[in-house]
Design an enzyme around this catalytic site. Sequence first.
Site, mmCIF file in Angstrom:
data_model
loop_
_atom_site.group_PDB
_atom_site.id
_atom_site.type_symbol
_atom_site.label_atom_id
_atom_site.label_comp_id
_atom_site.label_asym_id
_atom_site.label_seq_id
_atom_site.Cartn_x
_atom_site.Cartn_y
_atom_site.Cartn_z
ATOM 1 N N ASN A 1 -21.978 31.727 -8.927
ATOM 2 C CA ASN A 1 -20.868 30.841 -9.301
ATOM 3 C C ASN A 1 -21.337 29.390 -9.218
ATOM 4 O O ASN A 1 -22.498 29.125 -8.909
ATOM 5 C CB ASN A 1 -19.667 31.108 -8.395
ATOM 6 C CG ASN A 1 -20.012 30.902 -6.940
ATOM 7 O OD1 ASN A 1 -20.368 29.822 -6.521
ATOM 8 N ND2 ASN A 1 -19.936 31.977 -6.152
ATOM 9 N N ARG A 2 -20.438 28.457 -9.463
ATOM 10 C CA ARG A 2 -20.830 27.046 -9.599
ATOM 11 C C ARG A 2 -20.941 26.277 -8.286
ATOM 12 O O ARG A 2 -21.102 25.068 -8.300
ATOM 13 C CB ARG A 2 -19.828 26.321 -10.502
ATOM 14 C CG ARG A 2 -19.837 26.792 -11.931
ATOM 15 C CD ARG A 2 -18.919 25.921 -12.776
ATOM 16 N NE ARG A 2 -18.728 26.478 -14.091
ATOM 17 C CZ ARG A 2 -19.586 26.354 -15.101
ATOM 18 N NH1 ARG A 2 -20.710 25.682 -14.922
ATOM 19 N NH2 ARG A 2 -19.326 26.902 -16.268
#
Length: 210
Positions: free
Chosen positions: A24-25
């Site tokens: 994920n970011r």
Amino acid sequence: MAKHFLITAGPTHEPLDPVRYLTNRSSGKMGYALAGAAAHEGHRVTLISGPCDLEVPEGVDYLPVETAAEMYEAVSRYIGKAQIAIFAAAVADYRPVNVPEQKIKKTGNTLTLELVKNPDILGSAREVFGYKGTLIGFAAETENVEDNARGKLQRKGCDFVVANDVSRQDIGFNASENEVSLVYANHTEALPKDDKYQLSLEIIKKSLEV
Ligand code: CTP
Ligand code: CA
């Protein structure tokens, strides 16, 4: 008085095959800022971190992990030593069911991945690990931020939850600033937008007041 903090940070990487992973970011900046701020205030810090491209703050005991399963294992081993635990990691909620030893080849026009839920590390702190100290979670939300954060607080047995609106581009994941609310069982305290390090000093201070 100096305390022992356990802090989780960063994303996790969930392998799909030997050359690919799901993630994920999360940049890890918030967790690292918390670790640096706690160490700066003279506390002992164990930082359990997924893969991040950040410098480990000075004076912090650093335990790198890759997957949610590894983070779970590391937390289970170290949480008993901590008086204050802050779960800032963006743990992958699911991982691939099967991880083949060879690279997945490009065959059909579509590819379906089967995923299985990862263990909830924060959610295991009280019930599985028997942790009795101060427990602080994060909540990454794109809507109904306060209600969702309070649900997490109750489900996971936290003293407060740091609620993050991750739909905003100017704050959160990769930004150096953040704007968060501290959600307690019976009230909420909105903190002004600030540098992640300044916010961390404030969160550390609040964690000592629980
Ligand atoms: N967390 C964790 N282990 C997981 C998932 C989340 O320890 N497997 C922790 C995070 O570090 C954070 C808190 O739980 O402190 C909330 O994470 P979040 O992703 O906001 O909530 P989830 O419970 O995973 O629910 P959802 O993603 O569906 O909103
Ligand atoms: Ca999640």
